[in-house]
Design a protein around this motif. Structure first.
Motif, PDB file in Angstrom:
ATOM      1  N   TYR A  13      11.706  13.176  -0.797  1.00  0.00           N
ATOM      2  CA  TYR A  13      10.409  12.699  -0.312  1.00  0.00           C
ATOM      3  C   TYR A  13      10.104  11.305  -0.874  1.00  0.00           C
ATOM      4  N   TYR A  14      10.509  11.068  -2.116  1.00  0.00           N
ATOM      5  CA  TYR A  14      10.247   9.742  -2.680  1.00  0.00           C
ATOM      6  C   TYR A  14      10.983   8.661  -1.875  1.00  0.00           C
ATOM      7  N   TYR A  15      12.207   8.972  -1.480  1.00  0.00           N
ATOM      8  CA  TYR A  15      12.920   8.037  -0.600  1.00  0.00           C
ATOM      9  C   TYR A  15      12.122   7.793   0.682  1.00  0.00           C
ATOM     10  N   GLN A  16      11.618   8.883   1.269  1.00  0.00           N
ATOM     11  CA  GLN A  16      10.858   8.745   2.515  1.00  0.00           C
ATOM     12  C   GLN A  16       9.666   7.808   2.338  1.00  0.00           C
ATOM     13  N   THR A  17       8.990   7.923   1.176  1.00  0.00           N
ATOM     14  CA  THR A  17       7.797   7.082   0.977  1.00  0.00           C
ATOM     15  C   THR A  17       8.147   5.604   0.850  1.00  0.00           C
ATOM     16  N   ARG A  18       9.388   5.295   0.481  1.00  0.00           N
ATOM     17  CA  ARG A  18       9.772   3.884   0.349  1.00  0.00           C
ATOM     18  C   ARG A  18      10.069   3.231   1.698  1.00  0.00           C
ATOM     19  N   LEU A  65      -2.567  -5.238  -4.650  1.00  0.00           N
ATOM     20  CA  LEU A  65      -3.066  -5.019  -3.287  1.00  0.00           C
ATOM     21  C   LEU A  65      -4.533  -5.418  -3.125  1.00  0.00           C
ATOM     22  N   VAL A  66      -5.394  -4.952  -4.023  1.00  0.00           N
ATOM     23  CA  VAL A  66      -6.839  -5.180  -3.833  1.00  0.00           C
ATOM     24  C   VAL A  66      -7.150  -6.677  -3.899  1.00  0.00           C
ATOM     25  N   VAL A  67      -6.411  -7.414  -4.709  1.00  0.00           N
ATOM     26  CA  VAL A  67      -6.646  -8.855  -4.837  1.00  0.00           C
ATOM     27  C   VAL A  67      -6.141  -9.569  -3.578  1.00  0.00           C
ATOM     28  N   ALA A  68      -4.996  -9.129  -3.063  1.00  0.00           N
ATOM     29  CA  ALA A  68      -4.481  -9.698  -1.811  1.00  0.00           C
ATOM     30  C   ALA A  68      -5.480  -9.464  -0.679  1.00  0.00           C
ATOM     31  N   VAL A  69      -6.047  -8.264  -0.640  1.00  0.00           N
ATOM     32  CA  VAL A  69      -7.046  -7.966   0.394  1.00  0.00           C
ATOM     33  C   VAL A  69      -8.278  -8.861   0.204  1.00  0.00           C
ATOM     34  N   ALA A  70      -8.676  -9.070  -1.044  1.00  0.00           N
ATOM     35  CA  ALA A  70      -9.863  -9.906  -1.302  1.00  0.00           C
ATOM     36  C   ALA A  70      -9.662 -11.321  -0.756  1.00  0.00           C
ATOM     37  N   SER A  71      -8.418 -11.797  -0.772  1.00  0.00           N
ATOM     38  CA  SER A  71      -8.179 -13.156  -0.271  1.00  0.00           C
ATOM     39  C   SER A  71      -8.446 -13.260   1.229  1.00  0.00           C
ATOM     40  N   SER A 122       0.820  -1.214   0.000  1.00  0.00           N
ATOM     41  CA  SER A 122       0.000   0.000   0.000  1.00  0.00           C
ATOM     42  C   SER A 122       0.850   1.257   0.000  1.00  0.00           C
ATOM     43  N   GLU A 123       0.394   2.238  -0.733  1.00  0.00           N
ATOM     44  CA  GLU A 123       1.055   3.553  -0.765  1.00  0.00           C
ATOM     45  C   GLU A 123       0.373   4.524   0.205  1.00  0.00           C
ATOM     46  N   ASP A 124      -0.616   4.047   0.956  1.00  0.00           N
ATOM     47  CA  ASP A 124      -1.454   4.934   1.776  1.00  0.00           C
ATOM     48  C   ASP A 124      -1.186   4.712   3.261  1.00  0.00           C
TER      49      ASP A 124
END
Lengths: 242, 242
Positions: B54-59, A140-146, A71-73
């Motif tokens: 910032y991109y590094y931070q997100t990883r 991600l969404v498919v992994a969550v569906a499992s 997830s990026e969130d």
């Protein structure tokens, strides 16, 4: 595969598909589980199930961490990490894995041997590892569906608690803490997972992949019980200790 | 590669190797960072660095979730999840990613554009993505070793805070919260990571793989700053807006 025309299902139809495909394959209908709930499993059968199912339990925080990594969130990651804590605990001696080991001791198993996973049946290991692989290799969404078998877990857990208290009183009600904790958590997890899948499966192809992942997951759960049933039946035939 | 004779290094020698290989490649010595600390970066250069970093931070939370997924130990997972929370926060509007976006706004960038990662330089993306890949494809102890640049971070952060307050007062001291929060956290993370690596790298081959992962990580950090330096120098030459 249906849906080849590629038309996105409306949310209510998508949810109905997921529920329908999941419910009719869910392992509550497995003959071994039906015997468990009818009170006709032997002590050795209960032990074999508890020992092998522990390996499945150990895969949950691992597959959940993989889901977090997809997830990026930050808000999603925060929410999903709660599932890892549910199994690992907030400190030593807490959490679902610990509760499962207490259950194992209560059914008469050696706690450390169960924790070592040395005696896990090969087929159980294959099935549980395939769950981790499914999560690793899916969007991600498919992994969550499992994970959406959680939608059907609260009813099974409630039935299981009542059945064990009635039919296997020698286990002791205190040892059923894992099942009890799962009732509200599975309901929460199922609801949250479903909302995410409905919102994020934004093409018919993704919706179908989600349904397929849920079907695969039911196969994993079913196969685990198949393996336990086969191994304990074989032991009974041979007169060997289970 | 040294150590081909396969003799396990004593802990103190192994730690010395890690520190030595890490310290002499750490990006605090990069000319761009030295100019940052000397106060000679332009506003556009500071912006380019902040946006790309910032991109590094997100990883970070993503690679940390991968590390969590590689451990079979609930206690390790519990401890490592704290690192994810450090960046994602315990709730909305908290955590390192949020603090970095506040820093971005304070240096005059559009917060949402930074958050979108649309303008990240290709080379920065390649380097940061390779960090995630390194963690995904390495054994747990090697993935942990790649985090050991944390050992050198507290000094760099302390120097950076002083330099920014002195040389770039227009940014505002309140915006430096990320750097401030990292000083104690990086010290804790560095110590814990080092203890784990020393304990778990139980062969010379694993020790060497850990050193190699730390070296690779310093290359990732260095390349990020290289890319920013090159892009901003190019913009300066062309007279284009950075």
């Amino acid at each position: 595969m249906s849906g080849a025309d590629g038309v996105l299902l409306p949310p209510e139809d998508f949810v109905a598909r997921l529920r329908d495909e999941g419910v009719r394959r869910y392992h509550d209908q497995h003959p071994f589980h039906q015997r468990m709930h009818a009170g006709t499993l032997t002590r050795a059968e209960l032990q074999a199930w508890t020992l092998n199912r522990y390996y499945y339990q150990t895969r949950i925080p691992i597959k959940d961490a993989i889901i977090v990594s997809k997830s990026e969130d930050p808000a999603f990651r925060r929410a999903w990490i709660r599932r890892i804590h549910d199994h690992d605990g907030e400190g030593p001696e807490t959490g679902g894995l610990e509760l499962w080991l207490r259950l194992a001791a209560a059914v008469g198993l050696d706690r450390d041997e169960v924790a070592s996973c040395r005696r896990v049946l090969p087929g159980v290991r294959f099935a549980c590892d395939s769950y981790v692989t499914l999560c690793r290799e899916s969007p991600l969404v498919v992994a969550v569906a499992s994970s959406l078998t959680e939608m059907f877990a609260p009813d099974l857990m409630s039935k299981r608690i009542a059945a064990w208290e009635q039919h296997y009183p020698w286990v002791g009600a205190a040892a059923l803490g894992y099942f009890r904790a799962r009732v509200p958590r599975a309901r929460r997890d199922g609801d949250e997972g479903l909302a995410f899948v409905v919102g994020e499966a934004t093409s018919r192809a993704l919706q179908e992949a989600c349904v397929a992942a849920l079907v695969r997951k039911t196969e994993i759960l079913w196969h685990l019980v198949d393996c336990v049933q086969l191994a304990t039946a074989g032991a009974a035939r041979a007169g060997a200790p289970a």
